[in-house]
Design a protein around this motif. Structure first.
Motif, PDB file in Angstrom:
ATOM      1  N   ALA A  25       5.184  -6.324 -13.144  1.00 26.16           N
ATOM      2  CA  ALA A  25       4.109  -5.379 -12.796  1.00 26.16           C
ATOM      3  C   ALA A  25       3.498  -5.742 -11.450  1.00 26.16           C
ATOM      4  O   ALA A  25       3.444  -6.914 -11.071  1.00 26.16           O
ATOM      5  CB  ALA A  25       3.023  -5.401 -13.875  1.00 26.16           C
ATOM      6  N   VAL A  26       3.047  -4.718 -10.748  1.00 28.12           N
ATOM      7  CA  VAL A  26       2.229  -4.895  -9.546  1.00 28.12           C
ATOM      8  C   VAL A  26       0.953  -4.091  -9.782  1.00 28.12           C
ATOM      9  O   VAL A  26       0.998  -2.862  -9.928  1.00 28.12           O
ATOM     10  CB  VAL A  26       2.947  -4.401  -8.269  1.00 28.12           C
ATOM     11  N   ASP A  27      -0.182  -4.787  -9.859  1.00 29.80           N
ATOM     12  CA  ASP A  27      -1.467  -4.140 -10.120  1.00 29.80           C
ATOM     13  C   ASP A  27      -2.334  -4.204  -8.865  1.00 29.80           C
ATOM     14  O   ASP A  27      -2.236  -5.143  -8.074  1.00 29.80           O
ATOM     15  CB  ASP A  27      -2.193  -4.822 -11.284  1.00 29.80           C
ATOM     16  N   TYR A  28      -3.196  -3.213  -8.723  1.00 27.00           N
ATOM     17  CA  TYR A  28      -4.048  -3.091  -7.531  1.00 27.00           C
ATOM     18  C   TYR A  28      -5.492  -2.948  -7.994  1.00 27.00           C
ATOM     19  O   TYR A  28      -5.781  -2.202  -8.938  1.00 27.00           O
ATOM     20  CB  TYR A  28      -3.606  -1.870  -6.726  1.00 27.00           C
ATOM     21  N   CYS A  29      -6.401  -3.682  -7.364  1.00 29.00           N
ATOM     22  CA  CYS A  29      -7.816  -3.620  -7.732  1.00 29.00           C
ATOM     23  C   CYS A  29      -8.639  -3.042  -6.583  1.00 29.00           C
ATOM     24  O   CYS A  29      -8.621  -3.587  -5.481  1.00 29.00           O
ATOM     25  CB  CYS A  29      -8.327  -5.018  -8.081  1.00 29.00           C
ATOM     26  N   THR A  30      -9.326  -1.969  -6.841  1.00 33.00           N
ATOM     27  CA  THR A  30     -10.157  -1.353  -5.798  1.00 33.00           C
ATOM     28  C   THR A  30     -11.586  -1.895  -5.848  1.00 33.00           C
ATOM     29  O   THR A  30     -12.427  -1.519  -5.045  1.00 33.00           O
ATOM     30  CB  THR A  30     -10.203   0.179  -5.974  1.00 33.00           C
ATOM     31  N   PHE A  31     -11.852  -2.804  -6.808  1.00 35.89           N
ATOM     32  CA  PHE A  31     -13.188  -3.361  -6.988  1.00 35.89           C
ATOM     33  C   PHE A  31     -13.330  -4.624  -6.135  1.00 35.89           C
ATOM     34  O   PHE A  31     -12.443  -5.463  -6.106  1.00 35.89           O
ATOM     35  CB  PHE A  31     -13.400  -3.693  -8.469  1.00 35.89           C
ATOM     36  N   LEU A  70       0.823  -1.224   0.000  1.00 31.59           N
ATOM     37  CA  LEU A  70       0.000   0.000   0.000  1.00 31.59           C
ATOM     38  C   LEU A  70       0.852   1.268   0.000  1.00 31.59           C
ATOM     39  O   LEU A  70       0.326   2.379  -0.109  1.00 31.59           O
ATOM     40  CB  LEU A  70      -0.941   0.013   1.213  1.00 31.59           C
ATOM     41  N   ARG A  71       2.188   1.101   0.083  1.00 32.11           N
ATOM     42  CA  ARG A  71       3.071   2.266   0.102  1.00 32.11           C
ATOM     43  C   ARG A  71       3.363   2.795  -1.306  1.00 32.11           C
ATOM     44  O   ARG A  71       4.310   3.559  -1.499  1.00 32.11           O
ATOM     45  CB  ARG A  71       4.412   1.917   0.768  1.00 32.11           C
ATOM     46  N   PHE A  72       2.578   2.386  -2.304  1.00 31.63           N
ATOM     47  CA  PHE A  72       2.874   2.842  -3.666  1.00 31.63           C
ATOM     48  C   PHE A  72       2.702   4.363  -3.793  1.00 31.63           C
ATOM     49  O   PHE A  72       1.883   4.977  -3.115  1.00 31.63           O
ATOM     50  CB  PHE A  72       2.027   2.089  -4.705  1.00 31.63           C
ATOM     51  N   GLN A  73       3.498   4.942  -4.681  1.00 30.62           N
ATOM     52  CA  GLN A  73       3.550   6.403  -4.850  1.00 30.62           C
ATOM     53  C   GLN A  73       2.504   6.925  -5.818  1.00 30.62           C
ATOM     54  O   GLN A  73       2.105   8.081  -5.759  1.00 30.62           O
ATOM     55  CB  GLN A  73       4.946   6.800  -5.367  1.00 30.62           C
ATOM     56  N   GLY A  74       2.101   6.082  -6.765  1.00 32.78           N
ATOM     57  CA  GLY A  74       1.124   6.509  -7.767  1.00 32.78           C
ATOM     58  C   GLY A  74       0.685   5.321  -8.592  1.00 32.78           C
ATOM     59  O   GLY A  74       1.122   4.188  -8.365  1.00 32.78           O
ATOM     60  N   SER A  75      -0.203   5.569  -9.578  1.00 35.22           N
ATOM     61  CA  SER A  75      -0.734   4.459 -10.377  1.00 35.22           C
ATOM     62  C   SER A  75      -1.236   4.956 -11.724  1.00 35.22           C
ATOM     63  O   SER A  75      -1.507   6.144 -11.901  1.00 35.22           O
ATOM     64  CB  SER A  75      -1.883   3.779  -9.620  1.00 35.22           C
ATOM     65  N   VAL A  76      -1.351   4.012 -12.664  1.00 39.39           N
ATOM     66  CA  VAL A  76      -1.967   4.305 -13.967  1.00 39.39           C
ATOM     67  C   VAL A  76      -3.015   3.231 -14.248  1.00 39.39           C
ATOM     68  O   VAL A  76      -2.872   2.084 -13.814  1.00 39.39           O
ATOM     69  CB  VAL A  76      -0.915   4.327 -15.110  1.00 39.39           C
ATOM     70  N   VAL A  77      -4.063   3.607 -14.964  1.00 41.55           N
ATOM     71  CA  VAL A  77      -5.153   2.674 -15.252  1.00 41.55           C
ATOM     72  C   VAL A  77      -4.669   1.588 -16.205  1.00 41.55           C
ATOM     73  O   VAL A  77      -3.913   1.856 -17.145  1.00 41.55           O
ATOM     74  CB  VAL A  77      -6.357   3.433 -15.871  1.00 41.55           C
ATOM     75  N   ASP A  93     -11.526  -0.076 -19.442  1.00 46.10           N
ATOM     76  CA  ASP A  93     -10.952  -0.064 -18.100  1.00 46.10           C
ATOM     77  C   ASP A  93     -11.149  -1.432 -17.445  1.00 46.10           C
ATOM     78  O   ASP A  93     -12.262  -1.940 -17.367  1.00 46.10           O
ATOM     79  CB  ASP A  93     -11.648   1.032 -17.274  1.00 46.10           C
ATOM     80  N   THR A  94     -10.056  -2.038 -16.969  1.00 43.92           N
ATOM     81  CA  THR A  94     -10.142  -3.365 -16.343  1.00 43.92           C
ATOM     82  C   THR A  94     -10.492  -3.287 -14.854  1.00 43.92           C
ATOM     83  O   THR A  94     -10.658  -4.320 -14.204  1.00 43.92           O
ATOM     84  CB  THR A  94      -8.793  -4.095 -16.466  1.00 43.92           C
ATOM     85  N   LEU A  95     -10.558  -2.067 -14.302  1.00 44.50           N
ATOM     86  CA  LEU A  95     -10.757  -1.826 -12.862  1.00 44.50           C
ATOM     87  C   LEU A  95      -9.502  -2.151 -12.048  1.00 44.50           C
ATOM     88  O   LEU A  95      -9.535  -2.138 -10.820  1.00 44.50           O
ATOM     89  CB  LEU A  95     -11.964  -2.583 -12.311  1.00 44.50           C
ATOM     90  N   TRP A  96      -8.398  -2.458 -12.736  1.00 41.80           N
ATOM     91  CA  TRP A  96      -7.093  -2.608 -12.095  1.00 41.80           C
ATOM     92  C   TRP A  96      -6.251  -1.376 -12.416  1.00 41.80           C
ATOM     93  O   TRP A  96      -6.384  -0.794 -13.499  1.00 41.80           O
ATOM     94  CB  TRP A  96      -6.352  -3.843 -12.610  1.00 41.80           C
ATOM     95  N   VAL A  97      -5.390  -0.986 -11.469  1.00 45.46           N
ATOM     96  CA  VAL A  97      -4.417   0.083 -11.739  1.00 45.46           C
ATOM     97  C   VAL A  97      -3.011  -0.476 -11.519  1.00 45.46           C
ATOM     98  O   VAL A  97      -2.801  -1.316 -10.642  1.00 45.46           O
ATOM     99  CB  VAL A  97      -4.639   1.332 -10.847  1.00 45.46           C
TER     100      VAL A  97
END
Length: 353
Positions: A101-107, A43-50, A58-62
């Motif tokens: 890659a490390v992807d994050y899903c808020t869904f 969760l310490r990531f600095q930013g993200s792209v879709v 949009d895959t709902l992953w960033v």
């Protein structure tokens, strides 16, 4: 098979902690192993792209990125986790691994991280997931491992859950893009698989199998392609009170599958496939009796739902089966124990005639 449009699911299911019984079970079965990184670290990531799919949707992953200082440490730790999950933890191959890659899903409930690991020598890659630990999900994963045709590989350490990737075509993508192009015999075979999948989820009380929570796995067999259906999301194990939640057929997202069953299978065939699946599950219950009993013991001494849901579910299953043991159930562990006992007894009654 019926289909219902009514609202089935609660708004949000809470995450339940791992109690000491379940923790001991996980240690005994080599599921609880120390790992060098936690969910909170990612969760310490600095930013993200879709992240977009091949159709630019949009895959709902960033895709997340970390500071240069954090990146080296996190990459190394994720490579170590990969080795612990897929091997014996030996670090000799770490120089040949790359975290692509490390992807994050808020869904959804679990807000997972998806990690893509590539072998730089041959460009083979695979994924694994980093999630917050939830007892419901752990019970769901273990029950899938014991009662389904598939083995599952996962690790739990404190508040972090590591899951291997389950390969396949997401159900919603399959229904939209591939099902219309299938041959008529393939459609019949898929209908059969959906009946069996529907039955399997109901028997072991795995809820919320909307089309994006399972995958379709194609396998080439002689001159044809055979399709199987696998669950990929397990956090709705034994939580909801409505019995219908545990039937994939009642979710509107699965309506094309339900239509397929109605168009392709006669009622006696549907009953035959249900019976086949109940028999297969009963055989697995009998062959894994000790491990299953240990897991059910943990569930019976755990809190993985609320009183209203337990009361509603046990009465609805009692009305369906007329089995008094459901009425006597005091928690979700006992409800599931009664459900598996019901399947096992029916199988034994028939085979012993």
């Amino acid at each position: 098979m019926e289909h219902s449009e009514e609202k089935l699911m609660s708004k949000k299911k809470p995450a339940f902690p791992i109690n000491h019984f379940l923790n001991d079970y996980l240690i005994e079965h080599s599921r609880n192993i120390k790992i060098p990184i936690f969910y909170e670290d990612l969760l310490r990531f600095q930013g993200s792209v879709v992240v977009y799919d091949k159709n630019d949707e949009d895959t709902l992953w960033v895709r997340v990125y970390f500071s240069e200082f954090d990146r080296q440490e996190i990459d190394l730790s994720l490579k170590k986790v990969y080795n612990i999950l897929h091997s014996n933890g030996n670090e000799d191959n770490i120089q040949y691994l790359n975290i692509d890659a490390v992807d994050y899903c808020t869904f959804g409930n679990s807000k997972p991280f998806r990690v893509k690991v590539r072998n730089v020598l041959n460009d083979n890659y695979t994924y694994f997931y980093v999630k917050k630990t939830d007892a419901s999900r752990v019970y769901g994963l273990e029950l899938e491992h014991i009662l389904s045709p598939y083995n599952l590989n996962f690790l739990v350490y404190k508040d972090t859950l590591i899951e291997e990737h389950i390969a396949g075509i997401p159900g919603d993508t399959f229904i939209k893009e591939i099902l219309p192009k299938c041959t008529e015999p393939q459609k019949s075979q898929i209908a059969k698989e959906f009946v069996k999948f529907n039955e399997r989820c109901m028997i072991r009380l795995l809820g919320d199998m909307r089309s994006y929570n399972y995958v379709i796995v194609p396998t080439h067999d002689f001159d044809s392609v055979v399709y199987k259906i696998r669950a990929i999301d397990f956090d709705q194990q034994c939580f909801e009170g409505k019995f219908k939640v545990y039937y994939p057929q009642f979710f509107k997202e699965n309506y094309p599958m339900v239509q397929l069953v109605g168009n392709k299978l006669q009622e006696n065939s549907i009953e035959q496939y249900k019976l086949e699946e109940r028999s297969i599950v009963a055989k697995r219950i009998l062959s894994s009796e000790d491990r299953l009993n240990e897991l059910i013991f943990c569930m019976k001494n755990d809190e993985i739902s609320n009183d209203a849901n337990i009361e509603q579910l046990k009465m609805q299953i009692h009305d369906f089966t007329k089995d008094i043991s459901f009425k006597k159930s005091k928690n979700m562990g006992e409800v599931l124990e009664s459900a598996l006992d019901f399947v096992r007894r029916n199988y034994e009654d028939v085979t012993m005639r």
